[in-house]
Design a protein around this motif. Structure first.
Motif, short mmCIF file in Angstrom:
data_model
loop_
_atom_site.label_atom_id
_atom_site.label_comp_id
_atom_site.label_asym_id
_atom_site.label_seq_id
_atom_site.Cartn_x
_atom_site.Cartn_y
_atom_site.Cartn_z
N ARG A 24 0.83 -1.21 0.00
CA ARG A 24 0.00 0.00 0.00
C ARG A 24 0.87 1.26 0.00
O ARG A 24 0.60 2.21 -0.72
CB ARG A 24 -0.93 -0.02 1.21
N ALA A 25 1.92 1.27 0.81
CA ALA A 25 2.81 2.43 0.86
C ALA A 25 3.51 2.65 -0.47
O ALA A 25 3.64 3.79 -0.94
CB ALA A 25 3.83 2.27 1.98
N VAL A 26 3.97 1.57 -1.11
CA VAL A 26 4.63 1.70 -2.41
C VAL A 26 3.65 2.21 -3.46
O VAL A 26 3.97 3.09 -4.26
CB VAL A 26 5.26 0.35 -2.84
N ALA A 31 1.60 6.63 -6.85
CA ALA A 31 0.44 7.39 -7.29
C ALA A 31 0.58 8.88 -7.00
O ALA A 31 -0.05 9.72 -7.65
CB ALA A 31 -0.82 6.86 -6.61
N ARG A 32 1.41 9.21 -6.01
CA ARG A 32 1.61 10.61 -5.61
C ARG A 32 3.10 10.92 -5.61
O ARG A 32 3.73 10.97 -4.54
CB ARG A 32 1.03 10.83 -4.22
N PRO A 33 3.69 11.13 -6.79
CA PRO A 33 5.13 11.40 -6.86
C PRO A 33 5.52 12.61 -5.99
O PRO A 33 4.80 13.61 -5.95
CB PRO A 33 5.38 11.70 -8.33
N GLY A 34 6.61 12.48 -5.32
CA GLY A 34 7.10 13.55 -4.46
C GLY A 34 6.61 13.45 -3.02
O GLY A 34 7.12 14.13 -2.15
N SER A 35 5.62 12.60 -2.77
CA SER A 35 5.14 12.44 -1.40
C SER A 35 6.02 11.42 -0.68
O SER A 35 6.61 10.54 -1.29
CB SER A 35 3.68 11.97 -1.38
N VAL A 36 6.08 11.53 0.62
CA VAL A 36 6.87 10.62 1.44
C VAL A 36 5.91 9.65 2.11
O VAL A 36 4.94 10.06 2.76
CB VAL A 36 7.69 11.38 2.50
#
Length: 58
Positions: A24-26, A31-36
């Protein structure tokens, strides 16, 4: 302990739940590039790898 034996030991304590959490985290990160997307340390990594790299590889 040699490196060959170390590479086959370990894994997730709860394989189904932990694998779902990592997946899920990957997927959220892709799906949200740049998010941590933080991941808990599920396993003690071998020397050259980080805990995150080991979780993704598992």
């Amino acid at each position: 302990m040699d490196i060959a034996a170390q590479s086959i030991e370990g894994g997730f304590a709860d394989p189904v739940f932990n694998a779902q959490t990592v997946f899920r985290a990957v997927m959220d990160a892709m799906a949200r590039p740049g998010s941590v997307q933080p991941l808990p340390a599920f396993a003690r990594p071998p020397v050259p790898l980080s805990a995150t790299a080991v979780a993704i590889a598992l």
